[in-house]
Design a protein around this motif. Sequence first.
Motif, short mmCIF file in Angstrom:
data_model
loop_
_atom_site.label_atom_id
_atom_site.label_comp_id
_atom_site.label_asym_id
_atom_site.label_seq_id
_atom_site.Cartn_x
_atom_site.Cartn_y
_atom_site.Cartn_z
N GLU A 153 5.29 -2.61 10.83
CA GLU A 153 6.30 -2.43 9.77
C GLU A 153 6.83 -1.00 9.71
OE1 GLU A 153 6.89 -3.78 5.08
OE2 GLU A 153 4.90 -3.74 5.99
N GLY A 154 5.92 -0.02 9.83
CA GLY A 154 6.35 1.37 9.79
C GLY A 154 7.25 1.73 10.96
N SER A 155 6.92 1.22 12.13
CA SER A 155 7.74 1.49 13.31
C SER A 155 9.13 0.89 13.17
CB SER A 155 7.06 0.94 14.57
OG SER A 155 5.87 1.64 14.85
N LYS A 156 9.20 -0.30 12.57
CA LYS A 156 10.51 -0.94 12.38
C LYS A 156 11.39 -0.11 11.45
CE LYS A 156 8.82 -5.61 13.20
NZ LYS A 156 8.43 -6.90 12.61
N ILE A 157 10.79 0.52 10.46
CA ILE A 157 11.56 1.39 9.57
C ILE A 157 12.09 2.59 10.34
CG2 ILE A 157 11.41 2.92 7.56
CD1 ILE A 157 9.34 0.92 6.40
N ALA B 42 27.39 -5.08 17.09
CA ALA B 42 26.37 -6.03 16.66
C ALA B 42 25.00 -5.40 16.83
CB ALA B 42 26.44 -7.32 17.48
N VAL B 43 24.11 -5.67 15.89
CA VAL B 43 22.71 -5.27 16.01
C VAL B 43 21.89 -6.55 16.07
CG1 VAL B 43 20.77 -4.00 15.04
CG2 VAL B 43 23.10 -3.15 14.72
N ILE B 44 21.18 -6.74 17.17
CA ILE B 44 20.40 -7.95 17.37
C ILE B 44 18.94 -7.60 17.57
CG2 ILE B 44 22.39 -9.14 18.39
CD1 ILE B 44 20.96 -8.84 21.13
N GLY B 45 18.09 -8.61 17.44
CA GLY B 45 16.68 -8.48 17.77
C GLY B 45 16.32 -9.50 18.83
N CYS B 46 15.07 -9.52 19.21
CA CYS B 46 14.58 -10.53 20.14
C CYS B 46 13.10 -10.75 19.84
CB CYS B 46 14.79 -10.12 21.59
SG CYS B 46 13.84 -8.67 22.11
N ALA C 169 17.46 -3.78 18.54
CA ALA C 169 16.37 -3.14 17.80
C ALA C 169 15.09 -3.92 18.08
CB ALA C 169 16.67 -3.12 16.31
N ALA C 170 14.12 -3.28 18.73
CA ALA C 170 12.90 -3.98 19.14
C ALA C 170 11.73 -3.00 19.22
CB ALA C 170 13.10 -4.66 20.49
N VAL D 136 23.48 -5.10 26.90
CA VAL D 136 23.56 -4.38 25.64
C VAL D 136 23.87 -2.91 25.92
CG1 VAL D 136 21.90 -5.98 24.60
CG2 VAL D 136 21.11 -3.77 25.42
N ASP D 137 24.42 -2.25 24.92
CA ASP D 137 24.84 -0.86 25.10
C ASP D 137 23.74 0.14 24.80
OD1 ASP D 137 28.01 -0.97 25.51
OD2 ASP D 137 27.40 -2.54 24.12
N ALA D 138 22.83 -0.24 23.91
CA ALA D 138 21.74 0.67 23.55
C ALA D 138 20.57 -0.14 23.02
CB ALA D 138 22.20 1.69 22.50
N VAL D 139 19.38 0.36 23.30
CA VAL D 139 18.16 -0.23 22.75
C VAL D 139 17.47 0.83 21.91
CG1 VAL D 139 16.91 0.27 24.90
CG2 VAL D 139 15.95 -1.35 23.26
N PHE D 140 17.05 0.43 20.73
CA PHE D 140 16.33 1.31 19.80
C PHE D 140 14.91 0.77 19.67
CE2 PHE D 140 20.76 1.80 18.91
CZ PHE D 140 20.92 3.15 18.60
N THR D 141 13.94 1.62 20.00
CA THR D 141 12.56 1.19 20.00
C THR D 141 11.67 2.33 19.52
OG1 THR D 141 10.84 0.10 21.33
CG2 THR D 141 12.21 1.78 22.43
N ASP D 142 10.36 2.09 19.48
CA ASP D 142 9.45 3.10 18.94
C ASP D 142 8.58 3.77 20.00
OD1 ASP D 142 8.19 0.64 19.29
OD2 ASP D 142 6.70 0.99 17.75
N ARG D 143 8.61 3.25 21.22
CA ARG D 143 7.88 3.87 22.32
C ARG D 143 8.73 3.81 23.58
NH1 ARG D 143 1.72 1.40 21.71
NH2 ARG D 143 1.41 2.01 19.51
#
Length: 261
Positions: free
Chosen positions: A75-79, A168-172, A205-206, A225-232
């Motif tokens: 949850e914290g990483s998603k924020i 668009a912002v999508i998940g998987c 966002a993943a 996709v044009d960009a991926v946002f992740t935590d690692r």
Amino acid sequence: MSHTFRHPEIVEIARRKGKVTVEGLADHFGVTLQTIRRDLTELAEAGRLDRVHGGAVLPSGTTNIGYEDRRRLNEGSKIDIARTCARHIPDGCALFLNIGTSTEAVATELLHHRDLMVVTNNMNVANILAGNPECQVIVTGGSLRRSDGGLIGSLTTDTIRRFKFDLAVIGCSAMDADGDLLDFDIQEVGVSQTIIAQSRATFLAADHSKFQRSAPARIASLADVDAVFTDRPLPAPLTARCAEWGTQVFVADTAPAETPD
């Protein structure tokens, strides 16, 4: 503590973190590495975890874990991911947010954005953004998936085709080692593919747990996709492929949320 009591807690830790390690569990329970390896082998044989090098992950399958478990997982990483993603979403754009706990986190970070038009097939996103008076919210309609507030089906895709989104912002649900984005629900896959087709730019966002899971249905590739946002950071081979594809990779920082002027 006997293995009878350790096993449920090990599975719960795996649900929260996406992965457990032998060393981490040995420290947590105060037992030997050999004891934990035996625990993980027994859990794998029971189908409750999949063994990987140095630990174990939740098992792959044809059904997703429950919504509340997904919402609490990392949850914290998603924020952090959502904050980083939201900084790349300009005021005054037409935006689509799809089903998923990561996109719901992004919606929360858009509460101070201005002059947005957000179309969504996620009832939770619509309820979150109802709190932003400078955001027009359009809900696609479709068949309600009661488990998570998602809208899917032909009515959903027909509505999406009436728009051309700036972003668009999508998940998987999972990401393969070759960069394929995967999901469990074939109807949701069709919706996600339509979203990508109707958007000038697409962000994914993943969190890192998606790199350790599998799902049966293919949405698209990171090349789409044009960009991926992740935590690692992504695995090195996939990072190199993203560079070839022109897909930007943003690893979230933990800076405090910023309020636009």
